[in-house]
Design an enzyme around this catalytic site. Structure first.
Site, PDB file in Angstrom:
ATOM      1  N   ASP A   9       0.847  -1.195   0.000  1.00  7.64           N
ATOM      2  CA  ASP A   9       0.000   0.000   0.000  1.00  7.64           C
ATOM      3  C   ASP A   9       0.887   1.251   0.000  1.00  7.64           C
ATOM      4  OD1 ASP A   9      -0.836   0.426   3.559  1.00  7.64           O
ATOM      5  OD2 ASP A   9       0.935  -0.455   2.605  1.00  7.64           O
ATOM      6  N   ASP A  14       6.767   1.128   1.857  1.00  7.33           N
ATOM      7  CA  ASP A  14       6.453   0.139   0.814  1.00  7.33           C
ATOM      8  C   ASP A  14       7.334   0.392  -0.416  1.00  7.33           C
ATOM      9  OD1 ASP A  14       3.812   1.059   2.273  1.00  7.33           O
ATOM     10  OD2 ASP A  14       3.452  -1.009   1.666  1.00  7.33           O
ATOM     11  N   ASN A  38      -2.463   2.668   3.461  1.00  6.37           N
ATOM     12  CA  ASN A  38      -1.904   3.991   3.769  1.00  6.37           C
ATOM     13  C   ASN A  38      -2.720   5.097   3.119  1.00  6.37           C
ATOM     14  OD1 ASN A  38       0.311   3.324   5.404  1.00  6.37           O
ATOM     15  ND2 ASN A  38       1.478   2.692   3.605  1.00  6.37           N
ATOM     16  N   THR A 121       2.927  -6.108   2.679  1.00  3.75           N
ATOM     17  CA  THR A 121       3.400  -4.990   3.513  1.00  3.75           C
ATOM     18  C   THR A 121       2.291  -3.973   3.756  1.00  3.75           C
ATOM     19  OG1 THR A 121       4.164  -3.692   1.602  1.00  3.75           O
ATOM     20  CG2 THR A 121       5.735  -5.264   2.591  1.00  3.75           C
ATOM     21  N   PHE A 162      -0.904  -0.909  12.415  1.00  3.72           N
ATOM     22  CA  PHE A 162      -1.810  -0.423  11.380  1.00  3.72           C
ATOM     23  C   PHE A 162      -2.277  -1.521  10.419  1.00  3.72           C
ATOM     24  CE2 PHE A 162      -3.709   2.743   8.710  1.00  3.72           C
ATOM     25  CZ  PHE A 162      -3.479   2.341   7.407  1.00  3.72           C
ATOM     26  N   ASN A 163      -1.371  -2.273   9.811  1.00  7.70           N
ATOM     27  CA  ASN A 163      -1.759  -3.239   8.778  1.00  7.70           C
ATOM     28  C   ASN A 163      -2.764  -4.271   9.303  1.00  7.70           C
ATOM     29  OD1 ASN A 163      -0.138  -2.071   6.841  1.00  7.70           O
ATOM     30  ND2 ASN A 163       1.599  -3.444   7.250  1.00  7.70           N
ATOM     31  N   HIS A 236       9.718   0.072   7.854  1.00 11.87           N
ATOM     32  CA  HIS A 236       9.000  -1.140   8.272  1.00 11.87           C
ATOM     33  C   HIS A 236       8.975  -2.210   7.177  1.00 11.87           C
ATOM     34  CE1 HIS A 236       7.211   1.258  11.577  1.00 11.87           C
ATOM     35  NE2 HIS A 236       6.873   2.148  10.694  1.00 11.87           N
ATOM     36  N   ASP A 237       8.414  -1.853   6.036  1.00 13.82           N
ATOM     37  CA  ASP A 237       8.150  -2.848   4.987  1.00 13.82           C
ATOM     38  C   ASP A 237       9.422  -3.375   4.351  1.00 13.82           C
ATOM     39  OD1 ASP A 237       5.354  -0.812   3.927  1.00 13.82           O
ATOM     40  OD2 ASP A 237       5.466  -2.362   5.465  1.00 13.82           O
TER      41      ASP A 237
HETATM   42  O1  RIB Z   1       2.551  -0.073  10.793  1.00 11.64           O
HETATM   43  C1  RIB Z   1       3.407   0.118   9.700  1.00 11.64           C
HETATM   44  C2  RIB Z   1       2.775  -0.354   8.443  1.00 11.64           C
HETATM   45  O2  RIB Z   1       1.625   0.430   8.166  1.00 11.64           O
HETATM   46  C3  RIB Z   1       3.674  -0.192   7.208  1.00 11.64           C
HETATM   47  O3  RIB Z   1       3.377  -1.198   6.283  1.00 11.64           O
HETATM   48  C4  RIB Z   1       3.284   1.145   6.656  1.00 11.64           C
HETATM   49  O4  RIB Z   1       3.508   1.239   5.238  1.00 11.64           O
HETATM   50  C5  RIB Z   1       1.811   1.143   6.939  1.00 11.64           C
HETATM   51  O5  RIB Z   1       1.185   0.419   5.891  1.00 11.64           O
HETATM   52 CA    CA Z   2       2.787  -0.625   4.019  1.00 11.91          CA
END
Ligand code: RIB
Ligand code: CA
Length: 314
Positions: A9, A14, A38, A121, A162-163, A236-237
């Site tokens: 996303d 990403d 996102n 991701t 979040f994801n 993160h991703d």
């Molecule tokens: O919590 C971090 C995740 O949420 C990452 O994948 C970032 O791109 C958002 O999608």
């Molecule tokens: Ca992401």
């Protein structure tokens, strides 16, 4: 060489995940699928097309779900801006998107390629849908290496990442699928930080890719500093992709992970049974340590590789 699909996303981190995979000679990036997260589904799809155009690759990009399986979409403009990739202007997309829906692209690509690794991701909506539509592809998916969740860390609520929070029902389907899972969660990704100095060091005079990446990461780093007081941009991703390329970049423990789907305050929580008190069968390798020095060196090398390829017109 591991064959992978990144389901994403975009999203600044990403974008870095895509770049790391594209630059690496150790994975075969079969395709990119996009999902709302996102930002809205139209924006994350457009962003993926723009990133692939920027790096000059001809990677199939298939658009996926515009909302979670049952819930309303939650986006993250506070981190990624109104476009989903605020901070710099990327070139207009010139590649032709895949005709298939992301879910069908995942199914057909898995069946055509024997065994693949999925690297989600973003929210897990596309993955859950593909597994529901064609359960037989479980035989073609050797592992799901996902960025998501957290044992002791969270970001969208005090309980959830979040994801997983955006589509907890999809996450539950994925974690209960029986497919081997590596959970690259906030316990390590909030420490997978590229500092402002390291971001600045990416700059290469005339660098087509670094010239865009640096301001984008500076935007992302500022948002994370302002909101979480992080000392840079948490990629993160990209750490999930890095762990496919170089498994030694993280250390994991094989544990049971369950997803909270009904809690009023705990929606999307990844409950990691660290001591085995539930007696349930472990279903994930949970990342708890990382080698950030190695990770950052991988990211810097990837950006420089893509700059060089762009300069050579490859
Ligand atoms: O919590 C971090 C995740 O949420 C990452 O994948 C970032 O791109 C958002 O999608
Ligand atoms: Ca992401």
């Amino acid at each position: 060489m591991r064959k992978i699909i990144i389901d994403c996303d975009p999203g600044h981190d990403d974008m870095m995940a895509i770049m790391l995979a594209a630059a690496s000679g150790n994975v075969n990036l079969l395709g990119i699928t996009t999902v709302a997260g996102n930002q809205t589904g139209d924006k994350t799809f457009t962003n993926a097309l723009k990133v692939v155009t920027l790096i000059g690759e001809n990677i199939p990009v298939a658009r996926g779900c515009d909302k979670p399986l049952v819930r309303e979409l939650v986006t993250a403009p506070q981190f990624h801006g109104q476009t989903g990739l605020d901070g710099a202007d990327l070139p207009s997309a010139v590649i032709n998107p895949a005709a298939e829906h992301a879910c069908d692209f995942i199914i057909s690509t898995a069946r055509q390629n024997g065994t693949i690794t999925l690297v989600p991701t973003g929210p897990l909506t596309n993955i859950a849908l593909a597994l529901t539509k064609d359960p037989g592809i479980k035989n073609n998916i050797e592992r799901i290496v996902l960025m998501g969740g957290g044992m002791h860390d969270s970001n969208v609520t005090p309980a959830a990442e979040f994801n997983i929070y955006v589509d907890p029902e999809a996450a539950k389907i994925v974690f209960n699928s029986g497919i081997p899972i590596t959970m690259v969660g906030l316990d390590v990704t909030n420490r997978a930080i590229m500092t402002p100095g390291e971001i600045e060091d990416l700059n290469k005079p005339g660098g087509r890719v670094s010239g865009v990446v640096v301001p984008l990461l500076q935007f992302f780093a500022k948002a994370n500093k302002d909101i979480f007081d992080l000392p840079g941009a948490p990629l993160h991703d990209a750490l999930a992709v890095a762990s496919v390329i170089a498994p030694e970049v993280i250390k994991t423990k094989h544990r049971r992970v369950d997803i909270e789907v009904s809690g009023e305050l705990t929606r999307g929580m990844t409950l990691v049974d660290i001591y085995g008190v539930t007696g349930k069968t472990p279903n994930a390798d949970v990342a708890l340590e990382l080698d950030n020095k190695l990770f950052i060196s991988m990211m810097s090398s990837a950006v420089h590789t893509l700059d060089s390829r762009a300069a050579e017109g490859k």
